[in-house]
Design a protein around this motif. Structure first.
Motif, mmCIF file in Angstrom:
data_model
loop_
_atom_site.group_PDB
_atom_site.id
_atom_site.type_symbol
_atom_site.label_atom_id
_atom_site.label_comp_id
_atom_site.label_asym_id
_atom_site.label_seq_id
_atom_site.Cartn_x
_atom_site.Cartn_y
_atom_site.Cartn_z
ATOM 1 N N VAL A 22 0.835 -1.408 -0.178
ATOM 2 C CA VAL A 22 0.062 0.086 -0.061
ATOM 3 C C VAL A 22 1.016 1.219 -0.088
ATOM 4 C CG1 VAL A 22 -2.171 -0.956 0.911
ATOM 5 C CG2 VAL A 22 -0.456 -0.506 2.105
ATOM 6 N N HIS A 23 2.113 1.110 0.481
ATOM 7 C CA HIS A 23 2.802 2.039 0.374
ATOM 8 C C HIS A 23 4.466 1.790 -0.508
ATOM 9 C CE1 HIS A 23 5.093 5.796 1.397
ATOM 10 N NE2 HIS A 23 6.239 4.967 1.701
ATOM 11 N N THR A 24 4.984 2.793 -0.924
ATOM 12 C CA THR A 24 6.402 1.786 -1.716
ATOM 13 C C THR A 24 7.021 3.255 -1.327
ATOM 14 O OG1 THR A 24 8.005 0.468 -3.345
ATOM 15 C CG2 THR A 24 5.435 1.914 -4.307
ATOM 16 N N GLU A 25 8.826 2.523 -1.120
ATOM 17 C CA GLU A 25 9.874 4.437 -1.431
ATOM 18 C C GLU A 25 10.663 3.787 -2.644
ATOM 19 O OE1 GLU A 25 10.183 5.012 2.401
ATOM 20 O OE2 GLU A 25 8.659 5.818 1.950
ATOM 21 N N MET A 26 10.587 3.903 -3.788
ATOM 22 C CA MET A 26 11.267 3.192 -4.846
ATOM 23 C C MET A 26 12.402 3.992 -5.214
ATOM 24 S SD MET A 26 8.583 3.535 -7.678
ATOM 25 C CE MET A 26 8.344 5.243 -8.550
ATOM 26 N N PHE A 27 13.394 3.075 -5.459
ATOM 27 C CA PHE A 27 14.962 4.058 -6.447
ATOM 28 C C PHE A 27 15.180 3.946 -7.485
ATOM 29 C CE2 PHE A 27 16.930 0.453 -2.701
ATOM 30 C CZ PHE A 27 17.206 2.168 -1.757
ATOM 31 N N PHE A 28 15.917 5.156 -7.720
ATOM 32 C CA PHE A 28 15.696 5.145 -9.453
ATOM 33 C C PHE A 28 17.081 5.160 -9.808
ATOM 34 C CE2 PHE A 28 15.497 9.876 -10.123
ATOM 35 C CZ PHE A 28 15.479 10.675 -9.258
ATOM 36 N N ASP A 29 17.696 5.251 -10.862
ATOM 37 C CA ASP A 29 19.489 5.896 -10.462
ATOM 38 C C ASP A 29 19.821 6.359 -12.099
ATOM 39 O OD1 ASP A 29 20.679 3.925 -8.664
ATOM 40 O OD2 ASP A 29 20.378 1.808 -10.871
ATOM 41 N N PRO A 30 19.368 7.615 -11.681
ATOM 42 C CA PRO A 30 19.166 8.987 -13.120
ATOM 43 C C PRO A 30 20.730 8.853 -13.547
ATOM 44 C CG PRO A 30 19.769 9.862 -10.839
ATOM 45 C CD PRO A 30 19.284 8.740 -10.276
ATOM 46 N N GLN A 31 22.128 8.614 -12.955
ATOM 47 C CA GLN A 31 22.813 8.221 -13.801
ATOM 48 C C GLN A 31 23.417 7.438 -14.714
ATOM 49 O OE1 GLN A 31 24.987 8.384 -10.213
ATOM 50 N NE2 GLN A 31 26.787 9.176 -10.956
ATOM 51 N N THR A 32 22.171 6.773 -14.490
ATOM 52 C CA THR A 32 22.549 5.090 -15.637
ATOM 53 C C THR A 32 21.308 6.169 -16.533
ATOM 54 O OG1 THR A 32 22.001 3.848 -13.955
ATOM 55 C CG2 THR A 32 21.063 3.474 -15.973
ATOM 56 N N HIS A 33 20.616 6.855 -16.568
ATOM 57 C CA HIS A 33 20.013 7.882 -17.799
ATOM 58 C C HIS A 33 20.358 9.028 -18.810
ATOM 59 C CE1 HIS A 33 17.495 4.163 -16.909
ATOM 60 N NE2 HIS A 33 16.722 4.783 -15.246
ATOM 61 N N THR A 34 21.136 10.073 -17.217
ATOM 62 C CA THR A 34 21.385 10.713 -17.620
ATOM 63 C C THR A 34 23.232 10.744 -18.342
ATOM 64 O OG1 THR A 34 22.307 11.475 -15.560
ATOM 65 C CG2 THR A 34 20.567 12.586 -16.352
ATOM 66 N N ASP A 35 23.484 9.183 -18.135
ATOM 67 C CA ASP A 35 25.438 9.099 -18.808
ATOM 68 C C ASP A 35 24.971 9.130 -20.253
ATOM 69 O OD1 ASP A 35 26.345 9.760 -16.352
ATOM 70 O OD2 ASP A 35 27.112 7.902 -16.746
ATOM 71 N N ARG A 36 23.600 8.680 -20.682
ATOM 72 C CA ARG A 36 23.025 8.120 -22.401
ATOM 73 C C ARG A 36 22.546 9.618 -23.190
ATOM 74 N NH1 ARG A 36 18.623 4.900 -22.289
ATOM 75 N NH2 ARG A 36 17.727 5.247 -20.041
ATOM 76 N N GLY A 37 22.443 10.625 -22.352
ATOM 77 C CA GLY A 37 21.712 11.626 -22.805
ATOM 78 C C GLY A 37 20.401 11.858 -22.302
ATOM 79 N N LEU A 60 9.771 9.003 -3.859
ATOM 80 C CA LEU A 60 10.924 8.331 -4.978
ATOM 81 C C LEU A 60 12.662 8.905 -3.537
ATOM 82 C CD1 LEU A 60 9.471 10.112 -7.996
ATOM 83 C CD2 LEU A 60 9.614 8.067 -7.670
ATOM 84 N N ILE A 61 13.166 7.978 -3.976
ATOM 85 C CA ILE A 61 14.469 8.366 -3.550
ATOM 86 C C ILE A 61 15.334 8.312 -4.633
ATOM 87 C CG2 ILE A 61 16.976 6.886 -1.923
ATOM 88 C CD1 ILE A 61 14.226 6.125 -0.657
ATOM 89 N N MET A 62 16.894 9.108 -4.878
ATOM 90 C CA MET A 62 17.791 9.009 -6.060
ATOM 91 C C MET A 62 18.897 8.524 -5.632
ATOM 92 S SD MET A 62 19.058 12.315 -7.366
ATOM 93 C CE MET A 62 19.818 13.248 -6.212
ATOM 94 N N CYS A 63 19.443 7.504 -6.093
ATOM 95 C CA CYS A 63 20.516 6.440 -5.960
ATOM 96 C C CYS A 63 21.441 6.902 -6.431
ATOM 97 C CB CYS A 63 20.698 5.242 -5.940
ATOM 98 S SG CYS A 63 19.305 4.477 -4.654
ATOM 99 N N PHE A 64 22.644 7.077 -6.253
ATOM 100 C CA PHE A 64 24.197 7.600 -6.767
ATOM 101 C C PHE A 64 24.322 5.873 -6.973
ATOM 102 C CE2 PHE A 64 23.938 11.433 -3.586
ATOM 103 C CZ PHE A 64 23.842 11.932 -4.626
ATOM 104 N N LEU A 65 25.182 5.818 -8.260
ATOM 105 C CA LEU A 65 25.921 4.638 -8.540
ATOM 106 C C LEU A 65 27.192 5.096 -7.597
ATOM 107 C CD1 LEU A 65 25.045 4.964 -12.215
ATOM 108 C CD2 LEU A 65 23.820 3.314 -9.827
ATOM 109 N N ARG A 66 27.994 4.412 -7.331
ATOM 110 C CA ARG A 66 28.884 4.133 -6.070
ATOM 111 C C ARG A 66 30.229 4.085 -7.411
ATOM 112 N NH1 ARG A 66 26.796 1.017 -1.323
ATOM 113 N NH2 ARG A 66 29.040 1.431 -0.565
ATOM 114 N N HIS A 67 30.100 3.084 -8.317
ATOM 115 C CA HIS A 67 30.970 2.788 -9.424
ATOM 116 C C HIS A 67 32.095 3.823 -9.724
ATOM 117 C CE1 HIS A 67 28.041 2.141 -11.522
ATOM 118 N NE2 HIS A 67 28.721 2.718 -13.519
#
Ligand code: ADE
Ligand code: ZN
Length: 333
Positions: A93-108, A135-142
Motif C-alpha cells: 500500500v506504500h512504496t519508496e522507490m529507488f531510481f538511478d538517474p545516472q544510468t539515464h543521464t549518462d546516455r543523454g 522517490l529516492i534517487m541513488c548515486f551509482l557508487r562505481h
C-alpha cells in the motif's frame, strides 16, 4: 487464515525496490520495439535464460543493459505503472522507490524526462490504486564523487518530488566513505539518506554508512551479523535494515534460503523489513519474498505481522499513517 493467506492479507510497505529492476522482459521488448532499439535477445525466454547470476556485478551488467531502452517520459511512466500494478496484487500500500538517474543521464536522457515519467505514475497510483509512494534517487557508487555532486545539483529543482538519496551499484571497492561529502551536502539540502551496505561488502561498510553518511536506514545490511558490536548498535538505535531475501539467494549472498539470517536478526531485535530489490530479475515481488522466507524459515503469524509493521515503522510516512497501518495489522486475526 493460513500462513500464505495472512501474507496476502497483510498491508505492506516496500522500502527497497529499484524501479529499473522491475523491468519485465515483455515490457522491455515492447519499449525496445517502439523506440527502435536493438536488444541482444530474440525472445522473452532468451532474456530469462540470461538471468543466471553468480554475484552482484554479473547482475548489474545485465540490469544496466536492460535500462538502455528507456528513452521517453512515457517509457518511465510505463515501467513504474507496471510495478504499481504488482503492488496492488500484493497489497503493498506504500512504496519508496529507488531510481538511478545516472544510468539515464549518462546516455543523454534528461533528468526531467525520468522524474516526470515516474512522478506521473506515482500520482496515478495514488488516484487509481490508492497506493502512496515516494522517490529516492541513488548515486551509482562505481562512478566518481564528482559525478554524484553533479547529479545532486541536477536534482535540486525537483527537491519536492524526491524524499531522499541513496547509494547503490558495485559495493566492494566503493565504500561509503567515498561519498561522505556528497551525503553531507544532500542532508544539508534537506534530503533523507539511505545507503546499500553489507550486501556483498563487509560490516565495516555498515559502520561507515552510519558514522560518515549518517543514514536513516541501511539497505541490505545482512553482513552486519558478522560483527557483534555492530549488531548491538543496530538494535540499540532501532536502525532499519531493508532486507531482500530472493535477491540474496539469486546473487549468492546466501546459498540456501533456509540459511538466510533474517529470522535470526528479527529474533535478536534488529529492525528488519522484507523487500524485493529487483523483482523482475530475482524471481518475485513482495509476496514471493514473504512466501519464500515464511516457508524456508518456518515463520509464525506474529513474526509475519512484525515484519509488516516494521515496514511502515521504518518508512518515511507520517506518524499518523504509521499508526493507521499498525492498527490494521493488529486487527488481522
Ligand atoms: N542496483 C540494483 N540492485 C542493486 C543491488 N541489489 N545492490 C546494489 N546495487 C543495485
Ligand atoms: Zn538494492
Amino acid at each position: 487464515m493460513n500462513r500464505n493467506e495472512l501474507i496476502r492479507a497483510l498491508p505492506k510497505a516496500e522500502l527497497h525496490v529499484h524501479i529499473e529492476g522491475t523491468f519485465e522482459p515483455e515490457l522491455m521488448f515492447a519499449i525496445a520495439q517502439r523506440n527502435q532499439i536493438d536488444i541482444p535477445y530474440k525472445s522473452v525466454e532468451e532474456v530469462k535464460q540470461a538471468y543466471n547470476f553468480h554475484n552482484l556485478q554479473s547482475f548489474l551488467d545485465i540490469y544496466y543493459a536492460g535500462a538502455n531502452v528507456l528513452v521517453h517520459e512515457q517509457d518511465f511512466y510505463d515501467l513504474a505503472w507496471a510495478y504499481f500494478e504488482k503492488c496492488a496484487e500484493d497489497n503493498v500500500v506504500h512504496t519508496e522507490m529507488f531510481f538511478d538517474p545516472q544510468t539515464h543521464t549518462d546516455r543523454g536522457i534528461e533528468f526531467v524526462t525520468v522524474i516526470n515519467g515516474l512522478q506521473r505514475a506515482c500520482d496515478d497510483a495514488q488516484e487509481k490504486l490508492g497506493i502512496s509512494s515516494k522517490l529516492i534517487m541513488c548515486f551509482l557508487r562505481h562512478l566518481s564523487e564528482e559525478a554524484a555532486f553533479q547529479t545532486l545539483e541536477q536534482a535540486l529543482p525537483y527537491k519536492d518530488q524526491i524524499i531522499g538519496v541513496g547509494l547503490d551499484s558495485s559495493e566492494v571497492g566503493h565504500p561509503p566513505a567515498k561519498f561522505e561529502r556528497v551525503f553531507a551536502k544532500a542532508r544539508e539540502a534537506g534530503f533523507l539518506v539511505v545507503a546499500h551496505a553489507g550486501e556483498e561488502g563487509p560490516a565495516e561498510y555498515v559502520w561507515e554508512a552510519l558514522d560518515l553518511l549518517k543514514v536513516n536506514r541501511i539497505d541490505h545490511g545482512v553482513r552486519s551479523e558478522e560483527d557483534p558490536k555492530l549488531m548491538q548498535r543496530l538494535i540499540a538505535e532501532k536502525m532499519p535494515l531493508t532486507v531482500c531475501p530472493l535477491s540474496n539467494l539469486k546473487l549468492c549472498v546466501v546459498d540456501d534460503m533456509a540459511q538466510h539470517n533474517i529470522h535470526r536478526l528479527l529474533k535478536q531485535g534488529v529492525h528488519v523489513t522484507v523487500n524485493s530489490d529487483d523483482p523482475s530479475y530475482f524471481g518475485g515481488y513482495m509476496n514471493d519474498n514473504f512466501f519464500a522466507i515464511a516457508e524456508a524459515l518456518d515463520l509464525n503469524n506474529d513474526e509475519l505481522k512484525q515484519l509488516a509493521k516494521n515496514s511502515f515503522d521504518a518508512s518515511f510516512i507520517s506518524d499518523e499513517e504509521k499508526q493507521k497501518w499498525n492498527n490494521q495489522i493488529d486487527a488481522l486475526v
